[in-house]
Motif scaffolding. Structure first.
Motif, short mmCIF file in Angstrom:
data_model
loop_
_atom_site.label_atom_id
_atom_site.label_comp_id
_atom_site.label_asym_id
_atom_site.label_seq_id
_atom_site.Cartn_x
_atom_site.Cartn_y
_atom_site.Cartn_z
N GLU A 1 0.83 -1.20 0.00
CA GLU A 1 0.00 0.00 0.00
C GLU A 1 0.88 1.27 0.00
O GLU A 1 0.56 2.25 -0.64
CB GLU A 1 -0.90 -0.05 1.25
N ILE A 2 2.00 1.19 0.71
CA ILE A 2 2.92 2.33 0.74
C ILE A 2 3.44 2.59 -0.67
O ILE A 2 3.43 3.72 -1.16
CB ILE A 2 4.13 2.06 1.67
N ALA A 3 3.88 1.52 -1.32
CA ALA A 3 4.44 1.67 -2.67
C ALA A 3 3.38 2.21 -3.62
O ALA A 3 3.64 3.13 -4.40
CB ALA A 3 4.98 0.32 -3.15
N ARG A 4 2.16 1.65 -3.51
CA ARG A 4 1.10 2.08 -4.41
C ARG A 4 0.77 3.56 -4.20
O ARG A 4 0.72 4.34 -5.15
CB ARG A 4 -0.16 1.23 -4.16
N LEU A 5 0.58 3.95 -2.95
CA LEU A 5 0.20 5.34 -2.67
C LEU A 5 1.32 6.32 -3.01
O LEU A 5 1.06 7.39 -3.55
CB LEU A 5 -0.21 5.50 -1.20
N SER A 6 2.58 5.93 -2.72
CA SER A 6 3.63 6.90 -2.99
C SER A 6 3.92 6.99 -4.49
O SER A 6 4.30 8.03 -4.98
CB SER A 6 4.89 6.67 -2.15
N ASP A 7 3.69 5.90 -5.20
CA ASP A 7 3.88 5.97 -6.65
C ASP A 7 2.77 6.74 -7.35
O ASP A 7 2.94 7.24 -8.45
CB ASP A 7 3.98 4.56 -7.26
N GLN B 1 -0.33 9.78 -3.71
CA GLN B 1 -1.40 9.85 -2.70
C GLN B 1 -0.91 9.47 -1.31
O GLN B 1 -1.67 8.89 -0.53
CB GLN B 1 -2.53 8.90 -3.09
N ILE B 2 0.32 9.79 -1.01
CA ILE B 2 0.88 9.37 0.28
C ILE B 2 0.04 9.89 1.46
O ILE B 2 0.00 9.28 2.53
CB ILE B 2 2.37 9.82 0.40
N GLU B 3 -0.66 10.99 1.22
CA GLU B 3 -1.47 11.55 2.31
C GLU B 3 -2.65 10.66 2.70
O GLU B 3 -3.29 10.88 3.73
CB GLU B 3 -1.97 12.94 1.92
N MET B 4 -2.94 9.65 1.87
CA MET B 4 -4.05 8.74 2.18
C MET B 4 -3.59 7.59 3.09
O MET B 4 -4.40 6.80 3.54
CB MET B 4 -4.60 8.10 0.89
N TYR B 5 -2.30 7.47 3.32
CA TYR B 5 -1.80 6.29 4.03
C TYR B 5 -2.20 6.29 5.51
O TYR B 5 -2.15 7.30 6.18
CB TYR B 5 -0.27 6.21 3.92
N ASP B 6 -2.58 5.14 5.96
CA ASP B 6 -2.96 4.98 7.36
C ASP B 6 -2.51 3.61 7.84
O ASP B 6 -2.75 2.63 7.16
CB ASP B 6 -4.48 5.08 7.48
N ALA B 7 -1.80 3.56 8.94
CA ALA B 7 -1.38 2.28 9.51
C ALA B 7 -0.97 2.52 10.95
O ALA B 7 -0.58 3.63 11.29
CB ALA B 7 -0.20 1.71 8.71
N PRO B 8 -1.06 1.47 11.79
CA PRO B 8 -0.69 1.67 13.20
C PRO B 8 0.75 2.15 13.37
O PRO B 8 1.04 2.98 14.23
CB PRO B 8 -0.85 0.27 13.82
N GLU B 9 1.65 1.65 12.51
CA GLU B 9 3.07 2.01 12.64
C GLU B 9 3.28 3.51 12.41
O GLU B 9 4.22 4.11 12.90
CB GLU B 9 3.92 1.26 11.61
N PHE B 10 2.39 4.05 11.60
CA PHE B 10 2.46 5.45 11.25
C PHE B 10 2.20 6.31 12.50
O PHE B 10 2.92 7.26 12.79
CB PHE B 10 1.38 5.68 10.20
N GLU B 11 1.18 5.93 13.24
CA GLU B 11 0.86 6.64 14.48
C GLU B 11 2.04 6.57 15.45
O GLU B 11 2.39 7.53 16.11
CB GLU B 11 -0.37 6.00 15.16
N GLU B 12 2.64 5.37 15.48
CA GLU B 12 3.77 5.15 16.38
C GLU B 12 4.93 6.08 16.00
O GLU B 12 5.56 6.70 16.86
CB GLU B 12 4.19 3.69 16.24
#
Ligand code: ATP
Ligand code: MG
Length: 356
Positions: A313-319, A322-333
């Motif tokens: 999902e990271i690769a897809r969104l950053s390519d 749309q990186i601003e759409m990314y959401d994941a628990p690690e991100f909050e951390e």
């Protein structure tokens, strides 16, 4: 009463109060975390390395002030060199004048480990927390940042006829990159050091960033000239290091750690990217080998602030911009830990609240 005396070894002090490594570094004793510090006393270190220039009294005063209060004293000397990370006085004034509170550089030794991604994630996460954030693409030759945020617009010239207005991402993050100024996006830029410094400095001074809590700088890969040139051109307040678990990547990051320390800069934290793949059963598969995080923490004296999984999902969104759409628990951390490290580096209260 003084808790720290000049006859104590440097390493015993750093072991007990890890943040004193920064105080030592400001006094030119950036060896605080190396093996020599195990046998060397503070007094020996100060008289040896500083060539007699280090004031043992001042150093002792600042160390003891930290031991007593847990805060880095205001009386610390500026980071070494006129333009080192951490900023000479002149450099720091440069940021204040611009209304930019903190300039955070994202660095790694090796290419392709996810520096640009981490720079992007920091910007997105801090914006979601209500901070005012901008991104300066310090990688003159790489177009990653504009691509990740889906920004292609040429920066318009401001009303003053001199400065540029940075284009904004969908989420409102101002972005400046050499790539946005090139007539053809694919055009290669081959510049020598002085030109790069000039361009980066202009990206800082001649761009209308507005008031910012954080300016995130994506540095070029490597541990020598390229990232150094960029860091020296900017009033950097702290560095985030990115690595992957491969032994080799860890080794080059070790070099990066040394470089930042030599410059008297502060490493705020380490991010281990591509740390594992999340399996369907919830387990974590460490495809690139076991985490090197602990080793890096020991080498750098800085905390591991996040482990980011390999996520399609990271690769897809950053390519797809749309990186601003990314959401994941690690991100909050990542964001929570980033804000938790070196709190004195962070603005106290976000200006706005709510997610974007
Ligand atoms: N955790 C991850 N999961 C999936 N893909 C990732 C992850 N991290 C990075 N990538 C992808 O790997 C590629 C390299 O990442 P990125 O551009 O951030 O690295 P970099 O260190 O900035 O590279 P360079 O040294 O070229 O500047 C990108 O296509 C990115 O989308
Ligand atoms: Mg990059």
């Amino acid at each position: 009463m003084s808790q720290i005396s000049p006859d104590m070894t440097i390493s015993s002090v750093v072991d007990r109060w890890p943040d004193t490594a920064r105080i030592f570094a400001r006094y030119g004793l950036s060896c605080a975390s190396c093996a020599i510090s195990k046998s060397e006393t503070i007094k020996q270190g100060a008289t040896g390395h500083g060539g007699g220039r280090v004031s043992v009294e001042d150093l002792m005063r600042d160390l003891n002030s930290f031991a007593d209060t847990g805060k880095l004293p205001d009386s610390l000397p500026p980071a070494s060199g006129t333009a080192a990370p951490g900023g000479g006085m002149k450099m720091r004034g440069m940021a204040e004048q611009k209304g930019i509170k903190h300039v955070i550089a994202v660095m790694s030794g090796k290419g392709g480990v996810g520096k640009s991604l981490v720079a992007g994630l920091l910007a997105v996460g801090l914006t979601r927390r209500g901070f005012r954030v901008g991104v300066l693409d310090g990688d003159i030759t790489g177009p990653s940042i504009p691509k990740m945020f889906g920004v292609r617009e040429k920066p318009p010239v401001a009303a003053d006829g001199k400065s540029l207005v940075p284009p904004r991402s969908r989420g409102g993050i101002p972005i400046m990159s050499m790539n946005l100024l090139l007539p053809d996006e694919g055009e290669a830029v081959i510049w020598r050091g002085p030109m790069v410094s000039g361009a980066i400095r202009q990206f800082f001074s001649d761009v209308q960033w507005g008031e910012l809590d954080y300016l995130i700088v994506d540095l070029p890969p490597g541990t020598s000239d390229a990232p150094l040139t960029v860091m020296q051109a900017l009033p950097i307040s702290g560095v985030v290091l990115v690595t992957t678990p491969q032994a080799l990547a860890a080794m080059v990051v070790t070099k990066a750690v040394k470089l930042v320390k030599q410059l008297g800069g502060d490493i705020l934290g380490i991010v281990e990217n591509m740390a594992y793949v999340r399996m369907p059963d919830g387990s974590q598969n460490e495809v690139f080998g076991p985490s090197q995080g602990l080793k890096l923490v020991i080498v750098s004296n800085a905390p591991l602030i996040a482990k980011v999984p390999i996520d399609p999902e990271i690769a897809r969104l950053s390519d797809s911009g749309q990186i601003e759409m990314y959401d994941a628990p690690e991100f909050e951390e990542l964001i929570a830990n980033f804000l938790a490290v070196a709190p004195e580096k962070h603005p106290q209260v976000p200006v706005a609240s709510g997610a974007t």
